[in-house]
Enzyme design. Structure first.
Site, PDB file in Angstrom:
ATOM      1  CE  LYS A 156      -3.964  -2.195   0.155  1.00  6.70           C
ATOM      2  NZ  LYS A 156      -4.871  -2.197  -0.994  1.00  6.70           N
ATOM      3  CB  SER A 167      -3.682 -10.694   2.535  1.00  6.04           C
ATOM      4  OG  SER A 167      -2.594  -9.813   2.679  1.00  6.04           O
TER       5      SER A 167
END
Length: 323
Positions: free
Chosen positions: A42, A273
């Site tokens: 991110k 994840s």
């Protein structure tokens, strides 16, 4: 020749592509995004959304940033905001890990927790309420629909994968949170480089299979799950469904057990994840048609961001946890 970055937001990208030697058959290549400046994929979108807002003239001194986040985008925005001198308010479901909350506070962000049962929709609603209270003061970056999100992956992540594999990438696997990584990387490899036979695989929780539902033309029925960072419970604007060739659903247990394997067998500190994405690669390799394909998998974040979660739940005795 010296290389000095003018601020920390400019240090994103160029993360390593690492071959997995004990997990899979040696054809799984993991892109370790925890090597970014605030330790997740991110960082790329956090930097680019702020740079883009500056270029468009909508972000200037006195304007405060607002964004809903499941954690890692918030941390990325917080480090960029701190580096470039902006105030930031983040809305986040209360179910996200305590490590994320602490990091956001440490980076100077104002954190507003929302009801966990409402998921990211609740966080988005709260962020929109804050901006509506004073539109001149607040700017909502909207990671789920902001084109600066997939753009940075098209400009950086995609080219990095292409260069590091000399174009020999057959399968690209990405968990879907905002959809930006999958969309941007696939646009670059299939579009810019013309490798139309790339197989793009979207990974989502089996407990919240909204992408599979959308592609099948079914009613969207999200559900709760423990794979933080993916499975937002709706189809994000930044997810181009036309680019997806295959969807793989992963259970909480598969994601956690595979993340642990990455740490124990490959020496890669991996979040939940990341485990989900590699678990999807292993499922593909069960099909003989994928045996000799080079599979690139995005590992979004480090295991250190999940110390208080189920990822580490049964690894220590109570005594071992005492300081």
């Amino acid at each position: 020749m010296s290389k000095i970055y003018e601020d920390n937001s400019l240090t994103i990208g160029h993360t390593p592509l690492v071959r997995l030697n004990r997990i899979g058959n040696g054809r799984i290549l993991a892109k370790v995004e925890s090597r970014n400046p605030s330790f997740s994929v991110k960082c790329r979108i956090g930097a680019n959304m702020i740079w883009d807002a500056e270029k468009r003239g909508v972000l200037k001194p006195g304007v405060e940033l607002v964004e809903p986040t499941s954690g890692n985008t918030g941390i990325a925005l917080a480090y960029v905001a701190a580096a470039r001198g902006y105030k930031l308010t983040l809305t986040m479901p209360e179910t996200m890990s305590i490590e994320r909350r602490k990091l956001l506070k440490a980076l100077g962000a104002n954190l507003v927790l929302t009801e966990g049962a409402k998921g990211m929709k609740g966080a988005i609603q709260k962020a929109e309420e804050i901006v509506a209270s004073d539109p001149q003061k607040y700017l909502l970056l909207q990671q789920f629909s902001n084109p600066a999100n997939p753009e940075i992956h098209e400009k950086t992540t995609g080219p990095e994968i292409w260069e590091d594999t000399d174009g020999q990438v057959d399968v690209f696997i990405s968990g879907v949170g905002t959809g930006g990584t999958l969309t941007g990387v696939t646009r670059y490899i299939k579009g810019t480089k013309g490798k139309t036979d790339l197989i793009t695989v979207a990974v989502e929780p089996t407990d919240s299979p909204v992408i599979a539902q959308a592609l099948a033309g079914e009613e969207i029925k999200p559900g709760p799950h423990k794979i933080q960072g993916i499975g937002a419970g709706f189809i994000p604007g930044n997810l181009d469904l036309k680019l997806i060739d295959k969807v793989v659903g992963i259970t909480n247990e598969e994601a956690i057990s595979t993340a642990r394997r990455l740490m124990e067998e490959e020496g890669i500190l991996a979040g939940i994840s990341s485990g989900a994405a590699v678990a999807a690669a292993l499922k593909l390799q069960e099909d003989e048609s994928f045996t000799n394909k080079n599979i690139v998998v995005i590992l979004p974040s480090s295991g250190e961001r999940y110390l208080s979660t189920a990822l580490f739940a049964d690894l220590f005795t109570e005594k071992e946890l005492q300081q």
